[in-house]
Scaffold this motif. Structure first.
Motif, mmCIF file in Angstrom:
data_model
loop_
_atom_site.group_PDB
_atom_site.id
_atom_site.type_symbol
_atom_site.label_atom_id
_atom_site.label_comp_id
_atom_site.label_asym_id
_atom_site.label_seq_id
_atom_site.Cartn_x
_atom_site.Cartn_y
_atom_site.Cartn_z
ATOM 1 N N SER A 280 21.709 -35.449 39.720
ATOM 2 C CA SER A 280 22.323 -35.003 40.977
ATOM 3 C C SER A 280 23.413 -35.973 41.419
ATOM 4 C CB SER A 280 21.260 -34.868 42.072
ATOM 5 O OG SER A 280 20.693 -36.118 42.397
ATOM 6 N N ARG A 281 23.255 -37.277 41.097
ATOM 7 C CA ARG A 281 24.320 -38.221 41.444
ATOM 8 C C ARG A 281 25.565 -37.978 40.597
ATOM 9 N NH1 ARG A 281 24.741 -44.870 41.850
ATOM 10 N NH2 ARG A 281 26.486 -44.758 43.323
ATOM 11 N N ALA A 282 25.356 -37.620 39.335
ATOM 12 C CA ALA A 282 26.502 -37.298 38.483
ATOM 13 C C ALA A 282 27.300 -36.133 39.069
ATOM 14 C CB ALA A 282 26.022 -36.966 37.073
ATOM 15 N N VAL A 283 26.597 -35.131 39.604
ATOM 16 C CA VAL A 283 27.279 -33.996 40.235
ATOM 17 C C VAL A 283 28.051 -34.462 41.464
ATOM 18 C CG1 VAL A 283 26.923 -31.795 41.422
ATOM 19 C CG2 VAL A 283 25.604 -32.329 39.366
ATOM 20 N N SER A 284 27.427 -35.321 42.282
ATOM 21 C CA SER A 284 28.087 -35.782 43.509
ATOM 22 C C SER A 284 29.296 -36.668 43.213
ATOM 23 C CB SER A 284 27.088 -36.548 44.384
ATOM 24 O OG SER A 284 26.740 -37.786 43.790
ATOM 25 N N LEU A 285 29.317 -37.318 42.036
ATOM 26 C CA LEU A 285 30.459 -38.148 41.648
ATOM 27 C C LEU A 285 31.583 -37.332 41.014
ATOM 28 C CD1 LEU A 285 28.697 -41.311 40.136
ATOM 29 C CD2 LEU A 285 30.114 -41.229 42.195
ATOM 30 N N GLY A 286 31.359 -36.036 40.822
ATOM 31 C CA GLY A 286 32.386 -35.193 40.235
ATOM 32 C C GLY A 286 32.466 -35.274 38.726
ATOM 33 N N VAL A 287 31.357 -35.645 38.077
ATOM 34 C CA VAL A 287 31.329 -35.677 36.613
ATOM 35 C C VAL A 287 31.531 -34.255 36.086
ATOM 36 C CG1 VAL A 287 29.883 -36.192 34.599
ATOM 37 C CG2 VAL A 287 29.853 -37.711 36.578
ATOM 38 N N ARG A 288 32.230 -34.133 34.961
ATOM 39 C CA ARG A 288 32.526 -32.821 34.385
ATOM 40 C C ARG A 288 31.262 -31.972 34.234
ATOM 41 N NH1 ARG A 288 34.941 -34.621 28.942
ATOM 42 N NH2 ARG A 288 33.721 -36.477 29.476
ATOM 43 N N SER A 341 28.232 -47.893 40.687
ATOM 44 C CA SER A 341 28.797 -46.757 39.943
ATOM 45 C C SER A 341 29.595 -45.855 40.879
ATOM 46 C CB SER A 341 27.679 -45.944 39.281
ATOM 47 O OG SER A 341 27.080 -46.673 38.237
ATOM 48 N N HIS A 342 30.816 -45.491 40.441
ATOM 49 C CA HIS A 342 31.655 -44.636 41.282
ATOM 50 C C HIS A 342 32.445 -43.609 40.473
ATOM 51 C CE1 HIS A 342 34.301 -47.920 39.985
ATOM 52 N NE2 HIS A 342 35.297 -47.053 40.103
ATOM 53 N N ASN A 343 32.210 -43.552 39.153
ATOM 54 C CA ASN A 343 32.934 -42.579 38.338
ATOM 55 C C ASN A 343 32.081 -42.180 37.134
ATOM 56 O OD1 ASN A 343 33.110 -44.779 36.577
ATOM 57 N ND2 ASN A 343 35.224 -45.256 37.169
ATOM 58 N N GLU A 344 32.670 -41.370 36.274
ATOM 59 C CA GLU A 344 31.952 -40.837 35.116
ATOM 60 C C GLU A 344 31.496 -41.941 34.168
ATOM 61 O OE1 GLU A 344 33.700 -38.296 31.584
ATOM 62 O OE2 GLU A 344 33.330 -36.985 33.321
ATOM 63 N N LEU A 345 32.383 -42.899 33.889
ATOM 64 C CA LEU A 345 32.031 -43.989 32.981
ATOM 65 C C LEU A 345 30.893 -44.831 33.552
ATOM 66 C CD1 LEU A 345 32.631 -45.539 30.380
ATOM 67 C CD2 LEU A 345 34.326 -46.884 31.661
ATOM 68 N N GLY A 346 30.930 -45.076 34.857
ATOM 69 C CA GLY A 346 29.886 -45.884 35.482
ATOM 70 C C GLY A 346 28.520 -45.242 35.386
ATOM 71 N N VAL A 413 26.746 -43.610 49.678
ATOM 72 C CA VAL A 413 26.071 -44.659 50.447
ATOM 73 C C VAL A 413 24.555 -44.480 50.361
ATOM 74 C CG1 VAL A 413 25.750 -45.646 52.746
ATOM 75 C CG2 VAL A 413 28.030 -44.923 51.998
ATOM 76 N N GLY A 414 24.097 -43.240 50.423
ATOM 77 C CA GLY A 414 22.666 -42.969 50.302
ATOM 78 C C GLY A 414 22.124 -43.363 48.943
ATOM 79 N N TYR A 415 22.865 -43.041 47.877
ATOM 80 C CA TYR A 415 22.427 -43.428 46.533
ATOM 81 C C TYR A 415 22.380 -44.952 46.393
ATOM 82 C CZ TYR A 415 22.792 -38.637 44.738
ATOM 83 O OH TYR A 415 22.599 -37.299 44.498
ATOM 84 N N GLN A 416 23.321 -45.646 47.006
ATOM 85 C CA GLN A 416 23.349 -47.107 46.928
ATOM 86 C C GLN A 416 22.179 -47.727 47.687
ATOM 87 O OE1 GLN A 416 27.258 -47.807 48.450
ATOM 88 N NE2 GLN A 416 28.287 -47.365 46.502
ATOM 89 N N ARG A 417 21.868 -47.190 48.855
ATOM 90 C CA ARG A 417 20.731 -47.712 49.624
ATOM 91 C C ARG A 417 19.414 -47.477 48.884
ATOM 92 N NH1 ARG A 417 22.522 -45.484 55.655
ATOM 93 N NH2 ARG A 417 24.163 -47.057 56.023
ATOM 94 N N ALA A 418 19.295 -46.316 48.266
ATOM 95 C CA ALA A 418 18.099 -46.061 47.458
ATOM 96 C C ALA A 418 18.017 -47.053 46.301
ATOM 97 C CB ALA A 418 18.128 -44.630 46.922
ATOM 98 N N GLY A 419 19.163 -47.382 45.692
ATOM 99 C CA GLY A 419 19.183 -48.354 44.604
ATOM 100 C C GLY A 419 18.739 -49.736 45.048
ATOM 101 N N ILE A 420 19.137 -50.142 46.245
ATOM 102 C CA ILE A 420 18.701 -51.441 46.775
ATOM 103 C C ILE A 420 17.176 -51.473 46.904
ATOM 104 C CG2 ILE A 420 18.752 -52.944 48.802
ATOM 105 C CD1 ILE A 420 21.661 -52.022 49.236
ATOM 106 N N LEU A 421 16.614 -50.375 47.414
ATOM 107 C CA LEU A 421 15.156 -50.288 47.547
ATOM 108 C C LEU A 421 14.480 -50.387 46.186
ATOM 109 C CD1 LEU A 421 12.546 -49.659 49.162
ATOM 110 C CD2 LEU A 421 13.062 -47.226 48.816
#
Length: 448
Positions: A280-288, A341-346, A413-421
């Motif tokens: 779902s994060r890949a979709v939100s980042l606009g991955v193909r 992570s902020h793009n497809e490669l990440g 921001v939500g994905y990043q906060r979850a990652g910190i947890l």
């Protein structure tokens, strides 16, 4: 004269006593020889199957198939997560609870299914789980509401998984000693291979034949794989028939084992979060769109290396030392890869790196159990270990999902906060593994 008479009468007495002692010894020797002859005539106790060898690897193959159909299916839940988000008007946290409930029921049944294996043997237990898993997926194919999904895929399939998983992970471990780490890693690779095949298969089937038939086809695959595991797996030690199936919790008195259970419990609050949410994060980042369905299979494919290589390392450095490194590196990957992570490669790098560390986390942990608990009642000790995982299995992914809103403007921001947890939880788990390791053996350089 009197003293001489006394000596004269005493001499025959001493001679008689010596003779009686000699006759007693002869009688004892004769009795022992008779006992040996009788024992030789008794039927010999059946010998245990040898360690290692072809038979042992056949057992490992049976465990591999069982984990492919159970934990492999759970590792592919990301495909269902994406589908349910599109079909039902609900949140990511709610959908994550379906996969979390599946894992929680697997672990809640651990002490009972593990003890049942020790008492009845693996065939009856795996056969029961096969029937439950197949039935639950058939019922899932008929669902039309999210509460029905919870009952079929979360509750019922999780119970069936519990009956299949513990015999498949514990029985092969009893057939190995020198290469136990590698053997357990091979068994857990079934879950990784399932995590590669299930998402790709389900993504294609959901598009081409719809939800109902894609789930029924999955049920037939589960039936074949678990049925083969039922036929293959046999106990190395005879089942303790007639004993109670009530779980034995006496191992919890051992401090090193208890610390390992707590480390496992806390770690599970983090383990499945990235796995369930990476697609779902890949979709939100606009991955193909053509690449998105393969993000989760990439993670699970790379985790094959993360299971085999650390398993080999654990045979040299010890499973507890290796599992400590897996915990720590998992936290580093989340902080250094998932959060920025902020793009497809990440996201591709995150999938690959987390696949390695999560694979090591899952494959090395079972090798710690015989080291701390001993080889006796191995299935029961595995059941206790994973029983402590159910809170994290149930709430871990959903806890991170509380921060995640895929359709929001600030979704990242939500994905990043979850990652910190998740990263902080893995660091806490690492500290508890170190405590368990030092309680078991305080020598820092020991291969434990």
């Amino acid at each position: 004269m009197d003293s001489r008479d006394d000596e004269t009468t005493a001499a025959p007495t001493r001679t008689a006593s010596i003779g009686s002692k000699m006759s007693t010894k002869e009688d004892t020797v004769a009795e022992k020889s008779q006992d040996i002859e009788v024992q030789a005539q008794l039927p010999a106790e059946p010998l245990l199957p040898p360690l290692e060898g072809r038979r042992a690897w056949l057992m490992a193959t049976g465990g591999f198939l069982g984990l492919f159909a159970t934990f492999g299916f759970t590792n592919g839940f990301g495909a269902y997560q994406n589908y349910y988000l599109q079909q039902y008007d609900t949140t990511s946290a709610t959908i994550s609870l379906v996969g979390g409930l599946q894992v929680a029921m697997l672990y809640l049944g651990g002490p009972f299914s593990g003890r049942a294996v020790d008492v009845f043997g693996p065939k009856l237990v795996i056969g029961t789980g096969t029937i439950i898993c197949t039935f639950s997926l058939m019922m899932l194919s008929l669902t039309s509401a999210i509460w029905q999904v919870f009952l079929c895929q979360g509750l019922l399939y999780g119970i069936g998984m519990s009956f299949v998983f513990f015999p498949c992970i514990s029985m092969p471990a009893t057939y190995f000693l020198r290469h136990r780490g590698l053997a357990i890693a091979f068994v857990t690779c079934g879950a990784s291979l399932g995590g590669v095949i299930w998402p790709i298969m389900l993504s294609r089937l959901l598009r081409e034949v719809g939800f109902g038939w894609s789930t029924r086809i999955s049920a037939f695959v589960v039936l074949v794989a678990c049925g083969a595991a039922t036929i293959i797996l046999e106990p190395r030690v005879a089942p303790k028939r007639g004993q109670s199936i009530i779980p034995d919790f006496s191992l919890l008195r051992k401090k090193s084992f208890l610390a390992l259970l707590l480390a496992n419990c806390i770690g599970y609050f983090a383990l499945f979060g990235p796995i369930f949410n990476i697609q779902s994060r890949a979709v939100s980042l606009g991955v193909r769109a053509s690449l998105t369905p393969y993000i989760l299979p990439i993670l699970n494919a790379v985790s094959l290396l993360g299971r085999i290589i650390p398993g080999m390392i654990s045979d040299r450095l010890g499973p507890m030392n290796t599992w400590t490194m897996a915990n720590f590196l998992g936290a580093i990957v989340i902080f250094a890869a998932w959060i920025p992570s902020h793009n497809e490669l990440g996201i591709l790098w995150t999938a690959a790196l987390y696949g390695i560390t999560s694979g090591a986390w899952v494959s090395v942990l079972p090798g710690c159990v015989p080291r701390l608990a001993g080889p006796e009642n191995v299935a029961s000790s595995f059941g206790l270990l994973y029983f402590m995982s159910w809170p994290g299995g149930l709430a871990g992914a959903a806890l991170g999902g509380l921060f995640i809103h895929p359709n929001a403007e600030n979704a990242q921001v939500g994905y990043q906060r979850a990652g910190i947890l998740w990263g902080c939880l893995l660091l806490a788990s690492t500290c508890l593994v170190i405590v368990s390791r030092l309680l078991h053996n305080s020598k820092l350089l020991a291969a434990e």
